[in-house]
Write an enzyme that holds these catalytic residues in place. Sequence first.
Site, short mmCIF file in Angstrom:
data_model
loop_
_atom_site.label_atom_id
_atom_site.label_comp_id
_atom_site.label_asym_id
_atom_site.label_seq_id
_atom_site.Cartn_x
_atom_site.Cartn_y
_atom_site.Cartn_z
N GLY A 78 -2.50 -4.39 8.24
CA GLY A 78 -3.62 -5.28 7.97
C GLY A 78 -3.86 -5.50 6.49
N ARG A 112 0.81 -1.21 0.00
CA ARG A 112 0.00 0.00 0.00
C ARG A 112 0.85 1.27 0.00
NH1 ARG A 112 -5.36 1.26 -0.96
NH2 ARG A 112 -5.69 -0.91 -0.32
N ARG A 161 -5.65 -3.98 4.23
CA ARG A 161 -5.50 -2.82 3.35
C ARG A 161 -4.02 -2.50 3.13
NH1 ARG A 161 -5.06 2.81 2.62
NH2 ARG A 161 -6.55 3.62 1.10
N CYS A 162 -3.24 -2.57 4.19
CA CYS A 162 -1.80 -2.28 4.08
C CYS A 162 -1.11 -3.24 3.10
CB CYS A 162 -1.13 -2.42 5.45
SG CYS A 162 -1.63 -1.20 6.68
N MET A 163 -1.60 -4.48 3.03
CA MET A 163 -0.94 -5.50 2.22
C MET A 163 -1.40 -5.51 0.77
SD MET A 163 -0.58 -8.78 4.74
CE MET A 163 -2.35 -9.07 4.80
#
Length: 426
Positions: free
Chosen positions: A413, A178, A415-417
């Site tokens: 989480g 992200r 979204r970050c990944m």
Amino acid sequence: METKVLRRDSEVTSENGTSKTALNVTSEIGKLKTVLLHRPGQEIENLTPELLNRLLFDDIPYLKIAQQEHDAFADILRNKGVEVLYLENLAAESLYDTDTKLNFISEFIDEAKVESPALKEALTEYFLRLSNKDMIDKMMAGVRKEELKDYKRFSLYDQVNDSYPFICDPMPNLYFTRDPFATIGNGITLNHMRTETRNRETIFAKYIFRCHPRFKDCNIPLWFDRDENTSIEGGDELILNKETLAIGISQRTDSASIEKVCRKLFCKGNSFKTILAFQIPVSRAFMHLDTVFTMVDYDKFTVHPEIEGPLVVYEITKDKDSSSGLKVVKQNIELEEVLEKYLGRKITLIRCGGGDKIHAAREQWNDGSNTLAIAPGEVVVYSRNHVTNKLLEEYGVKLNIMPSSELSRGRGGPRCMSMPLWRENL
């Protein structure tokens, strides 16, 4: 203001002769069609307790289980009809000729802070002996000193730095795709990361969007360039709708960077009209804006209770009569109020941990507020955040639950990944 583009042509032609743009993201919740991931690799195995602080980790994930968890994440997406692309594969496919590969190697070595000319030459020769894919994997994993067996360390630089185990540090944060760049509309912010260890990650995106056959002939605007001297990271960039962005002023993103994005984005004549700059606490737990709230439906957000407000939010719009080209209005406002104002509907905030002080702190630490929407009202979440997950279900949100014991150790989480490259418009 002139906006940089990575190449020329404005469209990609598909096999059936129709045209489409290469990127399209105008919301956080539009049906996800294409996403970029990075499967954790040997860079995780090169983490040591002594390197955790330097490489921005709090703990050492167990690679075998982390890969299994990541594969489960990718399978959830594929089973929902999402095209899954991998950073490591695209980067390798981008180095299609010798000159491109040599330029890439030179830039990588320079940013790895290799100072000895002889060591640079030896490292270049080492990389050139590898296939593109093996070379990319090795760059990501880090190069240990014993891997250059024939190199003789005679220089002052080599001898002074002889005790450090790596020639090039590992890059364990790469599975958080992200952050190095962010898709906004049909363009990207190619980000300048806050820390040296993460700024190297953006080299891969630079070459992918400049050189990969899928993207190189597309008119992909750069809303921000990695050569800037101020920082911005993708976890702070949220697209609320086709006209409104939210960007965090955070531990990792400077206010000056947000102004740079505004000037380029507003000059392109696209649909975005307002950027909301959220000033959030500067701390590890509130690292990025998406660690404290994410959009899960047209009218629902997950939030950490401590971010509800009142907040300082700056409304930034285009102003042709201003010397800066921007109009900035400071607001002290509750999160719910600001979201309702710009989305034009009643908003429900779903508190991480149900608002309970203990549960909220624990599940925020494990990214309970960091969800990835794959369609309106449908998200991917970590299994370990069971209090928040139950609450999401009670609000009618459909959950796709992924295992999370090891991936969560990196403090990021779903979204970050993930970096969406294409979402359907709402």
